[in-house]
Enzyme design. Structure first.
Site, PDB file in Angstrom:
ATOM      1  N   THR A 185       8.141 -19.008  -6.451  1.00 38.23           N
ATOM      2  CA  THR A 185       7.569 -17.674  -6.627  1.00 38.23           C
ATOM      3  C   THR A 185       8.232 -17.072  -7.866  1.00 38.23           C
ATOM      4  O   THR A 185       9.323 -17.505  -8.250  1.00 38.23           O
ATOM      5  CB  THR A 185       7.862 -16.776  -5.412  1.00 38.23           C
ATOM      6  OG1 THR A 185       9.291 -16.652  -5.306  1.00 38.23           O
ATOM      7  CG2 THR A 185       7.335 -17.378  -4.132  1.00 38.23           C
ATOM      8  N   GLU A 334       3.056 -18.670  -0.997  1.00 36.34           N
ATOM      9  CA  GLU A 334       3.399 -19.042   0.383  1.00 36.34           C
ATOM     10  C   GLU A 334       2.183 -19.344   1.244  1.00 36.34           C
ATOM     11  O   GLU A 334       2.328 -19.857   2.352  1.00 36.34           O
ATOM     12  CB  GLU A 334       4.218 -17.918   1.036  1.00 36.34           C
ATOM     13  CG  GLU A 334       5.613 -17.729   0.458  1.00 36.34           C
ATOM     14  CD  GLU A 334       5.659 -16.767  -0.718  1.00 36.34           C
ATOM     15  OE1 GLU A 334       4.618 -16.596  -1.400  1.00 36.34           O
ATOM     16  OE2 GLU A 334       6.728 -16.178  -0.969  1.00 36.34           O
ATOM     17  N   LYS A 443       4.512   7.325  -1.329  1.00 37.99           N
ATOM     18  CA  LYS A 443       4.542   8.127  -0.103  1.00 37.99           C
ATOM     19  C   LYS A 443       4.501   9.598  -0.475  1.00 37.99           C
ATOM     20  O   LYS A 443       5.446  10.129  -1.026  1.00 37.99           O
ATOM     21  CB  LYS A 443       5.812   7.818   0.692  1.00 37.99           C
ATOM     22  CG  LYS A 443       5.866   6.357   1.081  1.00 37.99           C
ATOM     23  CD  LYS A 443       7.159   5.995   1.770  1.00 37.99           C
ATOM     24  CE  LYS A 443       7.320   4.489   1.820  1.00 37.99           C
ATOM     25  NZ  LYS A 443       7.855   3.893   0.579  1.00 37.99           N
ATOM     26  N   TRP A 448       0.362   7.801   2.790  1.00 37.92           N
ATOM     27  CA  TRP A 448       0.446   6.797   1.734  1.00 37.92           C
ATOM     28  C   TRP A 448      -0.731   6.890   0.784  1.00 37.92           C
ATOM     29  O   TRP A 448      -1.854   7.106   1.203  1.00 37.92           O
ATOM     30  CB  TRP A 448       0.452   5.386   2.344  1.00 37.92           C
ATOM     31  CG  TRP A 448       1.754   5.027   2.991  1.00 37.92           C
ATOM     32  CD1 TRP A 448       2.878   5.785   3.053  1.00 37.92           C
ATOM     33  CD2 TRP A 448       2.041   3.812   3.683  1.00 37.92           C
ATOM     34  NE1 TRP A 448       3.863   5.116   3.732  1.00 37.92           N
ATOM     35  CE2 TRP A 448       3.367   3.897   4.130  1.00 37.92           C
ATOM     36  CE3 TRP A 448       1.311   2.650   3.969  1.00 37.92           C
ATOM     37  CZ2 TRP A 448       3.993   2.875   4.846  1.00 37.92           C
ATOM     38  CZ3 TRP A 448       1.925   1.638   4.682  1.00 37.92           C
ATOM     39  CH2 TRP A 448       3.257   1.742   5.107  1.00 37.92           C
TER      40      TRP A 448
END
Ligand code: ADP
Length: 548
Positions: A185, A334, A443, A448
Site C-alpha cells: 500500500t 487489500e 465534522k 459529518w
C-alpha cells in the site's frame, strides 16, 4: 461426506495456458520505452513467459522468492506477471513513483532477490542498489543494444536472457494457497504494508472480473490498460484478459491525454480502465483540440474508473464525447482491487441521463465473493438506507487477512472483518457511496460533511481543474470545509462564482466557508490527493466565518 470432484488447484499458469491455447492469435499491443510499438499475441507472450521461467530457474530463484519490477505497462511486464508467479515465485510490483527511500524500504522489507526495471528508471536503480543488500541481480527490460550505463554488479539484458533460454517449460503444479504476488500500500500515514495475494485469491477474483455483472470482460473486448501494472495488479485485468482472451493494449510510459486518445482510436479499444486524473488529462486534450479531432471511428463503450471517486463531470464527458458508459469501482490493495462495481439493475433501464449519472457517481454494489457492511463506532451494523454513514468493512476469499511479515498487528477486527478506513453509506439496493477516508471526514457541529461529494460537485465548474476539500478548525462549528482549487489555465473564476455554482448542487449547510486557489495539489504515488499534507499546509488558516 467428501465430494468426488477433482481437486485441480487454481493457478495463475492455467490462465496463460488457456489464453495461448484458445486465444493464441489475439493481439497484445505494447508501447515500448523507446517509443516503438510492438505487436504480439497471447501465444508469443506465453512462450516468452516460459523462457522467463527458465531464466529464473537458472538464476536459482526458488518457490516463494520475491522478484520485483519497476516497470511500465508493456508486454514484458505482463510476461513477468505470468512467468514469475507461474514458476512459483512471488511477483513484487513496486510503484516507481514512490520516493526512493520508500522503494528501498519496500525492497528490503520484501527481501526481493531480483529487480526487473525499465530503462526509464536507471537513475533510480543506481540510487537504490547500494542500499538493498538482498538483491542478487538487476535485469534491464531491453535488448543488449539498449543497455543503460549503470554501475551495478550482475546487470543483465532481458532480451539477451530470453534469447538464451528455452521456450520448453512445464508449469509446476502446487497448492493454490501459495503466494503469487505482493503489492505494498502506498503508506501515506506510515510505512507501506505488504498485501500478499495467493494463486487461489487471484484466480477467484479473475472469475469475478470476467463475470457479466463484474467487469464483464470477454474475448470481444479490446482493452486499453491505463491503470498501471504496479497498482494493485492493474485491478486484476491482465489475469482477466488472459482468462477470456481479450486484446490487450499497453500504453507504456505514455499516459498523457494525446497518447491515450490515439491508442483508443487506433487500436479500436472498446474498454478501458484508469484513475480519474488520467481521464481529466484525456478530456483536456480532447477539449483543447475538439475542432480537429474525429471521434466518429472510436469504439469506446465502457470505461472503468476507480482509485478515487469518479467526478460526475468525467461520467458526463464520456457520455457526451463517446456515448461511453462509466463503471465506477471501489476497492483497495487489500481487496485485490474492484470489490464493488457500478453496474446498473434492470429497474434502471431507460432512466433519463441525469438520473443515471446520479447512480454512476456511487461506488457500485458488492460483487459475489465480497461481503460488505457499515458499522457505527460501537461495532453495530448500520441500516442500508443510503443516508447513515459508517465505517465500511469487508470480508471474502480475496480480501487480505493480514499484512506481509505481520506488520501493523492484526489486520482484521475481532469478528473477522477487514476495516477499510473508508466511511460510506449503503442504500437499499446495495449501492455504496464512499463519503470519505475516516481521517478526512469533516465534522461540523456534530454532523459529518462528505469532502468527496463537495469535490465532485466543484469539478463540474468549467474553471475548476482539480479540487480538494479539507476541514478547518472553527470555533463555533468545530470544523468547516475549505475548498482548495486548481484553476484551468485558460479559465477565470472568483471564489464567489464557484460558491454560487455549488449552491444548488449540495446540501445547503455543506457549502464551503471559503475557496482558495493553488497552483497544484499534492498527490500520492497512486494519484490520490494527499489530504494530510494539505491539512498541514492550511493548519493556521482562519476562515472568514470564524472571526471574533
Ligand atoms: P493506495 O493508493 O494507498 O496504495 P489503494 O489503491 O488500495 O491504496 O487505495 C484504496 C483507497 O482508495 C480506498 O480505501 C478508498 O479510500 C479509495 N478509493 C478507491 N476507489 C474509490 C472510489 N471509486 N471512490 C472513492 N474512493 C475510492
Amino acid at each position: 461426506m467428501h465430494a468426488l470432484m477433482q481437486q485441480r488447484p487454481l493457478l495463475i499458469s492455467g490462465l496463460i495456458e488457456h489464453a495461448a491455447t484458445y486465444h493464441g492469435d489475439r493481439e497484445i499491443v505494447s508501447c515500448q520505452v523507446d517509443g516503438s510499438i510492438l505487436r504480439s499475441d497471447w501465444r508469443q507472450l506465453h512462450a516468452r513467459a516460459k523462457r522467463l521461467a527458465n531464466v529464473l530457474t537458472g538464476f536459482g530463484v526458488q518457490a516463494g522468492d520475491r522478484v520485483a519490477t519497476l516497470a511500465w505497462n508493456t508486454h514484458r511486464h505482463v510476461e513477468l506477471y505470468f512467468g514469475v508467479s507461474g514458476m512459483g515465485a512471488v511477483l513484487h510490483t513496486v510503484n516507481p513513483r514512490l520516493f526512493a527511500e520508500q522503494i528501498v524500504y519496500i525492497l528490503n522489507h520484501a527481501e526481493s532477490r531480483y529487480v526487473f526495471f525499465d530503462t526509464t528508471f536507471t537513475d533510480l536503480v543506481a540510487k537504490i542498489a547500494p542500499q538493498c543488500p538482498h538483491i542478487k541481480g538487476f535485469v534491464a527490460l531491453c535488448s543488449r543494444a539498449q543497455m543503460p550505463a549503470l554501475n551495478v554488479a550482475r546487470l543483465y539484458s532481458y532480451e539477451d536472457l530470453l534469447d538464451g533460454a528455452s521456450a520448453e517449460y512445464a508449469w509446476p503444479v502446487f497448492e493454490e494457497t501459495r503466494a503469487s504476488s505482493l503489492c505494498y500500500t502506498s503508506g501515506t500515514t506510515g510505512n507501506p504494508k505488504g498485501v500478499l495475494y495467493s494463486h487461489r485469491s487471484t484466480v477467484l477474483h479473475t472469475f469475478a472480473a470476467c463475470a457479466a455483472d463484474g467487469l464483464g470482460l470477454s474475448a470481444n473486448d479490446s482493452v486499453l490498460l491505463v491503470v498501471p501494472l504496479f497498482h494493485v495488479n492493474a485491478w486484476g485485468v491482465p489475469y482477466a484478459a488472459a482468462m477470456c482472451g481479450a486484446k490487450l493494449v499497453l500504453p507504456g510510459p505514455g499516459v498523457g491525454g494525446e497518447s491515450i486518445f490515439r491508442l483508443l482510436r487506433d487500436e479500436a479499444c472498446n474498454f478501458s480502465l484508469g484513475v480519474p486524473t488520467v481521464w481529466l488529462g484525456l478530456f483536456d486534450y480532447i477539449e483543447g483540440s475538439a475542432a480537429k479531432l474525429d471521434v466518429s471511428t472510436m469504439r469506446l463503450k465502457r470505461v472503468v474508473v476507480g482509485g478515487s471517486a469518479a467526478p460526475r463531470a468525467i461520467i458526463e464527458k464520456f457520455e457526451k464525447h463517446f456515448g461511453a458508459f462509466v463503471i465506477q469501482v471501489w476497492g483497495m490493495s487489500e481487496t485485490s482491487s474492484p470489490a464493488t462495481i457500478g453496474n446498473l439493475l434492470p429497474k434502471h433501464a431507460g432512466l433519463p441521463l441525469e438520473r443515471r449519472f446520479d447512480l454512476q457517481v456511487l461506488q457500485g454494489r458488492a460483487i459475489y465473493g465480497v461481503e460488505i457492511e457499515i458499522f457505527d463506532a460501537d461495532g453495530s451494523p448500520l441500516p442500508h438506507d443510503g443516508k447513515v454513514f459508517g465505517e465500511l468493512k469487508v470480508r471474502g476469499p480475496w480480501v487480505a487477512g493480514g499484512y506481509y511479515r505481520g506488520d501493523d498487528g492484526a489486520a482484521l477486527d475481532d469478528t473477522g472483518w477487514f476495516p477499510t478506513g473508508d466511511v460510506a453509506t449503503i442504500d437499499r439496493d446495495g449501492f455504496v457511496r464512499i463519503t470519505d477516508r475516516s481521517k478526512d471526514v469533516i465534522k461540523s457541529g456534530g454532523e459529518w460533511i462528505s469532502s468527496i461529494d463537495l469535490e465532485n460537485a466543484a469539478v463540474g465548474h468549467e474553471a475548476v481543474q482539480e479540487a480538494a476539500v479539507i476541514g478547518i478548525a472553527h470555533r463555533r462549528w468545530q470544523e468547516r470545509p475549505l475548498l482548495v482549487v486548481v484553476k484551468r489555465p485558460d479559465k477565470e473564476a472568483a471564489p464567489a462564482d464557484i460558491l454560487a455554482y455549488l449552491q444548488d448542487k449540495i446540501t445547503k449547510w455543506w457549502l464551503p466557508d471559503d475557496v482558495v486557489f493553488v497552483d497544484a495539489l499534492p498527490h500520492t504515488a497512486t494519484g490520490k490527493v494527499q489530504k494530510l499534507e494539505l491539512r498541514e499546509r492550511f493548519k493556521g488558516y482562519r476562515l472568514p466565518t470564524d472571526q471574533s
